[in-house]
Enzyme design. Structure first.
Site, PDB file in Angstrom:
ATOM      1  N   GLY A   1       0.828  -1.205   0.000  1.00  0.00           N
ATOM      2  CA  GLY A   1       0.000   0.000   0.000  1.00  0.00           C
ATOM      3  C   GLY A   1       0.864   1.257   0.000  1.00  0.00           C
TER       4      GLY A   1
ATOM      5  CB  THR B   1      -5.376   6.608  12.316  1.00  0.00           C
ATOM      6  OG1 THR B   1      -5.858   7.858  11.814  1.00  0.00           O
ATOM      7  CG2 THR B   1      -6.584   5.828  12.835  1.00  0.00           C
ATOM      8  CG  ASP B   2      -5.037  12.080  12.887  1.00  0.00           C
ATOM      9  OD1 ASP B   2      -5.687  11.274  12.179  1.00  0.00           O
ATOM     10  OD2 ASP B   2      -4.700  13.210  12.487  1.00  0.00           O
ATOM     11  CD  GLU B   3      -9.989   9.328  10.158  1.00  0.00           C
ATOM     12  OE1 GLU B   3     -11.068   8.790  10.421  1.00  0.00           O
ATOM     13  OE2 GLU B   3      -9.651   9.675   9.019  1.00  0.00           O
TER      14      GLU B   3
ATOM     15  CE1 TYR C   1     -16.905  13.822  -0.657  1.00  0.00           C
ATOM     16  CE2 TYR C   1     -15.614  13.282   1.285  1.00  0.00           C
ATOM     17  CZ  TYR C   1     -16.145  12.923   0.056  1.00  0.00           C
ATOM     18  OH  TYR C   1     -15.900  11.666  -0.430  1.00  0.00           O
TER      19      TYR C   1
ATOM     20  CE1 TYR D   1      -8.753   3.340   8.637  1.00  0.00           C
ATOM     21  CE2 TYR D   1      -9.097   5.602   9.358  1.00  0.00           C
ATOM     22  CZ  TYR D   1      -8.238   4.561   9.047  1.00  0.00           C
ATOM     23  OH  TYR D   1      -6.880   4.734   9.160  1.00  0.00           O
TER      24      TYR D   1
ATOM     25  CB  ILE E   1      -3.392  -9.467   8.503  1.00  0.00           C
ATOM     26  CG1 ILE E   1      -4.590  -8.508   8.379  1.00  0.00           C
ATOM     27  CG2 ILE E   1      -2.171  -8.923   7.809  1.00  0.00           C
ATOM     28  CD1 ILE E   1      -4.438  -7.242   9.220  1.00  0.00           C
TER      29      ILE E   1
ATOM     30  CE  LYS F   1      -5.696   1.838  11.758  1.00  0.00           C
ATOM     31  NZ  LYS F   1      -4.689   0.858  11.230  1.00  0.00           N
TER      32      LYS F   1
HETATM   33  P1  NAD Z   1      -3.478   1.752   1.863  1.00  0.00           P
HETATM   34  O1  NAD Z   1      -4.951   1.590   1.740  1.00  0.00           O
HETATM   35  O2  NAD Z   1      -2.742   2.518   0.831  1.00  0.00           O
HETATM   36  O3  NAD Z   1      -2.791   0.306   1.941  1.00  0.00           O
HETATM   37  C1  NAD Z   1      -3.307  -0.734   2.731  1.00  0.00           C
HETATM   38  C2  NAD Z   1      -2.561  -2.013   2.337  1.00  0.00           C
HETATM   39  O4  NAD Z   1      -3.045  -3.071   3.187  1.00  0.00           O
HETATM   40  C3  NAD Z   1      -2.794  -2.456   0.893  1.00  0.00           C
HETATM   41  O5  NAD Z   1      -1.586  -2.845   0.300  1.00  0.00           O
HETATM   42  C4  NAD Z   1      -3.748  -3.628   1.023  1.00  0.00           C
HETATM   43  O6  NAD Z   1      -3.621  -4.582  -0.022  1.00  0.00           O
HETATM   44  C5  NAD Z   1      -3.327  -4.217   2.364  1.00  0.00           C
HETATM   45  N1  NAD Z   1      -4.381  -4.994   3.007  1.00  0.00           N
HETATM   46  C6  NAD Z   1      -5.683  -4.637   3.196  1.00  0.00           C
HETATM   47  N2  NAD Z   1      -6.359  -5.637   3.813  1.00  0.00           N
HETATM   48  C7  NAD Z   1      -5.455  -6.622   4.044  1.00  0.00           C
HETATM   49  C8  NAD Z   1      -5.536  -7.890   4.660  1.00  0.00           C
HETATM   50  N3  NAD Z   1      -6.693  -8.365   5.157  1.00  0.00           N
HETATM   51  N4  NAD Z   1      -4.425  -8.646   4.746  1.00  0.00           N
HETATM   52  C9  NAD Z   1      -3.249  -8.207   4.226  1.00  0.00           C
HETATM   53  N5  NAD Z   1      -3.118  -7.018   3.614  1.00  0.00           N
HETATM   54  C10 NAD Z   1      -4.202  -6.230   3.528  1.00  0.00           C
HETATM   55  O7  NAD Z   1      -3.238   2.335   3.307  1.00  0.00           O
HETATM   56  P2  NAD Z   1      -2.228   3.459   3.845  1.00  0.00           P
HETATM   57  O8  NAD Z   1      -2.809   4.787   3.629  1.00  0.00           O
HETATM   58  O9  NAD Z   1      -0.870   3.165   3.360  1.00  0.00           O
HETATM   59  O10 NAD Z   1      -2.314   3.177   5.415  1.00  0.00           O
HETATM   60  C11 NAD Z   1      -1.460   2.221   6.031  1.00  0.00           C
HETATM   61  C12 NAD Z   1      -1.752   2.171   7.514  1.00  0.00           C
HETATM   62  O11 NAD Z   1      -1.542   3.447   8.091  1.00  0.00           O
HETATM   63  C13 NAD Z   1      -3.194   1.783   7.851  1.00  0.00           C
HETATM   64  O12 NAD Z   1      -3.161   0.958   8.990  1.00  0.00           O
HETATM   65  C14 NAD Z   1      -3.862   3.109   8.168  1.00  0.00           C
HETATM   66  O13 NAD Z   1      -4.937   2.936   9.053  1.00  0.00           O
HETATM   67  C15 NAD Z   1      -2.715   3.858   8.808  1.00  0.00           C
HETATM   68  N6  NAD Z   1      -2.762   5.324   8.696  1.00  0.00           N
HETATM   69  C16 NAD Z   1      -2.913   5.916   7.471  1.00  0.00           C
HETATM   70  C17 NAD Z   1      -2.871   7.309   7.375  1.00  0.00           C
HETATM   71  C18 NAD Z   1      -3.022   7.999   6.021  1.00  0.00           C
HETATM   72  O14 NAD Z   1      -3.125   9.218   5.988  1.00  0.00           O
HETATM   73  N7  NAD Z   1      -3.013   7.295   4.907  1.00  0.00           N
HETATM   74  C19 NAD Z   1      -2.681   8.080   8.522  1.00  0.00           C
HETATM   75  C20 NAD Z   1      -2.551   7.443   9.764  1.00  0.00           C
HETATM   76  C21 NAD Z   1      -2.574   6.062   9.828  1.00  0.00           C
HETATM   77  O1  DAU Z   2      -6.148  11.290   9.738  1.00  0.00           O
HETATM   78  C1  DAU Z   2      -5.571  10.071   9.336  1.00  0.00           C
HETATM   79  C2  DAU Z   2      -6.481   9.412   8.330  1.00  0.00           C
HETATM   80  O2  DAU Z   2      -6.387  10.189   7.134  1.00  0.00           O
HETATM   81  C3  DAU Z   2      -6.117   7.964   8.043  1.00  0.00           C
HETATM   82  O3  DAU Z   2      -6.266   7.214   9.220  1.00  0.00           O
HETATM   83  C4  DAU Z   2      -7.008   7.408   6.924  1.00  0.00           C
HETATM   84  O4  DAU Z   2      -6.617   6.082   6.588  1.00  0.00           O
HETATM   85  C5  DAU Z   2      -6.859   8.286   5.704  1.00  0.00           C
HETATM   86  O5  DAU Z   2      -7.737   7.846   4.683  1.00  0.00           O
HETATM   87  C6  DAU Z   2      -7.160   9.744   6.047  1.00  0.00           C
HETATM   88  O6  DAU Z   2      -8.574   9.918   6.352  1.00  0.00           O
HETATM   89  P1  DAU Z   2      -9.368  11.236   5.872  1.00  0.00           P
HETATM   90  O7  DAU Z   2     -10.801  10.936   5.860  1.00  0.00           O
HETATM   91  O8  DAU Z   2      -8.892  12.431   6.618  1.00  0.00           O
HETATM   92  O9  DAU Z   2      -8.754  11.330   4.379  1.00  0.00           O
HETATM   93  P2  DAU Z   2      -9.446  11.653   2.966  1.00  0.00           P
HETATM   94  O10 DAU Z   2      -8.327  11.858   1.997  1.00  0.00           O
HETATM   95  O11 DAU Z   2     -10.500  10.673   2.631  1.00  0.00           O
HETATM   96  O12 DAU Z   2     -10.147  13.061   3.244  1.00  0.00           O
HETATM   97  C7  DAU Z   2      -9.374  14.183   3.671  1.00  0.00           C
HETATM   98  C8  DAU Z   2     -10.314  15.369   3.788  1.00  0.00           C
HETATM   99  O13 DAU Z   2     -10.789  15.717   2.489  1.00  0.00           O
HETATM  100  C9  DAU Z   2     -11.545  15.068   4.614  1.00  0.00           C
HETATM  101  O14 DAU Z   2     -11.915  16.220   5.370  1.00  0.00           O
HETATM  102  C10 DAU Z   2     -12.620  14.768   3.573  1.00  0.00           C
HETATM  103  C11 DAU Z   2     -12.217  15.654   2.396  1.00  0.00           C
HETATM  104  N1  DAU Z   2     -12.564  15.115   1.065  1.00  0.00           N
HETATM  105  C12 DAU Z   2     -12.195  13.851   0.766  1.00  0.00           C
HETATM  106  C13 DAU Z   2     -12.528  13.289  -0.443  1.00  0.00           C
HETATM  107  C14 DAU Z   2     -12.137  11.865  -0.793  1.00  0.00           C
HETATM  108  C15 DAU Z   2     -13.271  15.897   0.168  1.00  0.00           C
HETATM  109  O15 DAU Z   2     -13.593  17.066   0.443  1.00  0.00           O
HETATM  110  N2  DAU Z   2     -13.598  15.345  -1.034  1.00  0.00           N
HETATM  111  C16 DAU Z   2     -13.271  14.064  -1.384  1.00  0.00           C
HETATM  112  O16 DAU Z   2     -13.628  13.630  -2.506  1.00  0.00           O
END
Ligand code: NAD
Ligand code: DAU
Length: 333
Positions: A11, A125-127, A206, A149, A61, A153
Site C-alpha cells: 500500500g 491513526t489520529d482519527e 465535501y 473506519y 492478515i 482502528k
Molecule cells: P493503503 O490503503 O494505501 O494500503 C493498505 C494495504 O493493506 C494495501 O496494500 C492492502 O492490499 C493491504 N491490506 C488490506 N487488507 C489486508 C488484509 N486483510 N491482509 C493483508 N493485507 C491487507 O493504506 P495506507 O494509507 O498506506 O495506510 C497504512 C496504515 O496506516 C493503515 O493501517 C492506516 O490505518 C494507517 N494510517 C494511514 C494514514 C493515512 O493518511 N493514509 C494516517 C494514519 C494512519
Molecule cells: O487522519 C488520518 C487518516 O487520514 C487515516 O487514518 C485514513 O486512513 C486516511 O484515509 C485519512 O482519512 P481522511 O478521511 O482524513 O482522508 P481523505 O483523503 O479521505 O479526506 C481528507 C479530507 O478531504 C476530509 O476532510 C474529507 C475531504 N474530502 C475527501 C474526499 C475523498 C473531500 O472534500 N472530497 C473528497 O472527494
C-alpha cells in the site's frame, strides 16, 4: 539479521516504509505480507524484486494460515500497516473494516504472542481521537472515533495495548495524522484532486470545505516509526503529526493554482456523513525522543504534484473498472 514482517507493504505508507527499511537498516530481513486488495499495488514494490533481503508473501492478515506462512523462518519484529483505510468506503460498508482492521490485528497479535516477538508496532491513526474543535489531542486523551473506519482502528489500537498489558507482548502504538506523497491511492483527497485536475475533471469538495487535516509527508512518517521502534517504550502510544494544519479549501486551491488549472474545476458536493471537522495532534512525546518532521508542506506538496504529473502510468490504469464504478456511485455522477 533482524527478521521483520511488514503487513500492508504494497500500500501507500507500507511501501514507503519497506523501501526506507531496506535502505536504512542493513541488517533487516524484510518480509511483506499483503492481500493485494484494490489498494495494494505490486508496482509499489517491483523495484525490489530480487533484492537479497526482501520477500513478498501474498496473504490475508485475518487468516492464521497465511500469517503463519509469512512468519516461517522466525520473526523478531512486526509492523502492522495492513488495513482497510478509506473512511468513505467504511461508511458505505463497514464489514471488511471490522474483518481486517480488528480481526486481522487480533490474528497477528496471537501469532506474535506465540512466537515471542521482540516488537509489535501497531500503526494506528489520529482519527481514533475523533473530531477536535480546539487544542490538540494528547496520547492520554479519551478516544472518540466517529466513523466505522476510525472505530475499527480504535478497537485494534486498544486490542494491541491489551496484549501488552495482559501478556507482556512488547507493543508500540503510533497515531499519525494525514499522510501525503507519491503512490497514494487516488481515492484520498490529495491524489484524487491532483489526478482529477490533471485530467481537467471537477474536484469534489465535501460540505463547506472548512474541515481541517494536519498533513504529514510520508517519508517523515517512516522516520518517526523508526524512532518509535528504537527509542520508544513498550506499551506506549506516540502521536506523529506533520504540524501542517490546512483547511480542505486551501489544499484544493493550492492544487489548482500549482497546476495552473481554473478555480472553476472546484465543485462543492454533499458532505461526508459524520464528517470530522478537525484533527490536531500534540506531538511533544515523540519530539522529546528526537524526531521532528523534515518536509515543509509547500515542498512536500510540490514534490507530490510533480510525481503524479510525471507518473501517469502509475495512476491512469487504477482509475478504470472497479474504481470508476465506485467513483460514479459515491459521487452520484
Ligand atoms: P493503503 O490503503 O494505501 O494500503 C493498505 C494495504 O493493506 C494495501 O496494500 C492492502 O492490499 C493491504 N491490506 C488490506 N487488507 C489486508 C488484509 N486483510 N491482509 C493483508 N493485507 C491487507 O493504506 P495506507 O494509507 O498506506 O495506510 C497504512 C496504515 O496506516 C493503515 O493501517 C492506516 O490505518 C494507517 N494510517 C494511514 C494514514 C493515512 O493518511 N493514509 C494516517 C494514519 C494512519
Ligand atoms: O487522519 C488520518 C487518516 O487520514 C487515516 O487514518 C485514513 O486512513 C486516511 O484515509 C485519512 O482519512 P481522511 O478521511 O482524513 O482522508 P481523505 O483523503 O479521505 O479526506 C481528507 C479530507 O478531504 C476530509 O476532510 C474529507 C475531504 N474530502 C475527501 C474526499 C475523498 C473531500 O472534500 N472530497 C473528497 O472527494
Amino acid at each position: 539479521m533482524t527478521r521483520v514482517l511488514i503487513t500492508g507493504g504494497a500500500g501507500f505508507i507500507g511501501s514507503h516504509y519497506v523501501h526506507h527499511a531496506l535502505t536504512t537498516h542493513d541488517d533487516w530481513q524484510v518480509t511483506v505480507l499483503d492481500k493485494l486488495t484494490y489498494a495494494g499495488n505490486p508496482a509499489n514494490l517491483e523495484d525490489l524484486e530480487g533484492h537479497p533481503r526482501y520477500r513478498f508473501v501474498r496473504g490475508d492478515i485475518a487468516s492464521r494460515g497465511d500469517v503463519d506462512a509469512a512468519l516461517e523462518g522466525g520473526i523478531d519484529c512486526l509492523f502492522n500497516f495492513a488495513a482497510e483505510t478509506h473512511v468513505d468506503r467504511s461508511i458505505g460498508d463497514a464489514e471488511g473494516f471490522i474483518r481486517t482492521d480488528v480481526y486481522g490485528t487480533y490474528t497477528l497479535l496471537e501469532a506474535a504472542r506465540a512466537r515471542e516477538v521482540k516488537a509489535f508496532v501497531q500503526i494506528s491513526t489520529d482519527e481514533v481521537y475523533g473530531s477536535v474543535a480546539q487544542g490538540r489531542s494528547r496520547e492520554t486523551d479519551a478516544l472518540m472515533p466517529r466513523n466505522p473506519y476510525s472505530a475499527s482502528k480504535a478497537a485494534a489500537d486498544r486490542l494491541a495495548y491489551s496484549y501488552f498489558a495482559t501478556y507482556g507482548l512488547p507493543v508500540f502504538i503510533s497515531r499519525a495524522s494525514n499522510n501525503y506523497g507519491p503512490r497514494q491511492y487516488p481515492e484520498k483527497v490529495i491524489p484524487l484532486f491532483v489526478t482529477n485536475a490533471l485530467e481537467d475533471q471537477p474536484l469534489p469538495l465535501y460540505g463547506d470545505g472548512q474541515n481541517v487535516r494536519d498533513w504529514l509527508y510520508v517519508t517523515d512518517h517512516c522516520e518517526a516509526l523508526d524512532v518509535v521502534l528504537l527509542k520508544g517504550t513498550p506499551g506506549e502510544v506516540y502521536n506523529i503529526g506533520g504540524g501542517n494544519e490546512r483547511r480542505n479549501i486551501e489544499i484544493t486551491e493550492l492544487i489548482l493554482d500549482t497546476l495552473r488549472k481554473p478555480r472553476a474545476l472546484l465543485r462543492y458536493v454533499q458532505d461526508r456523513l459524520g464528517h470530522d471537522r478537525r484533527y490536531a495532534l500534540d506531538c511533544s512525546k515523540i519530539r522529546a525522543l528526537g524526531w521532528t518532521p523534515r518536509t515543509p508542506f509547500e515542498q512536500g506538496i510540490d514534490r507530490t504534484i510533480s510525481w503524479y504529473a510525471s507518473n501517469r502510468s502509475w495512476w491512469q490504469p487504477i482509475k478504470t473498472g472497479e474504481y470508476l464504478e465506485y467513483y460514479r456511485k459515491h459521487y452520484r455522477l
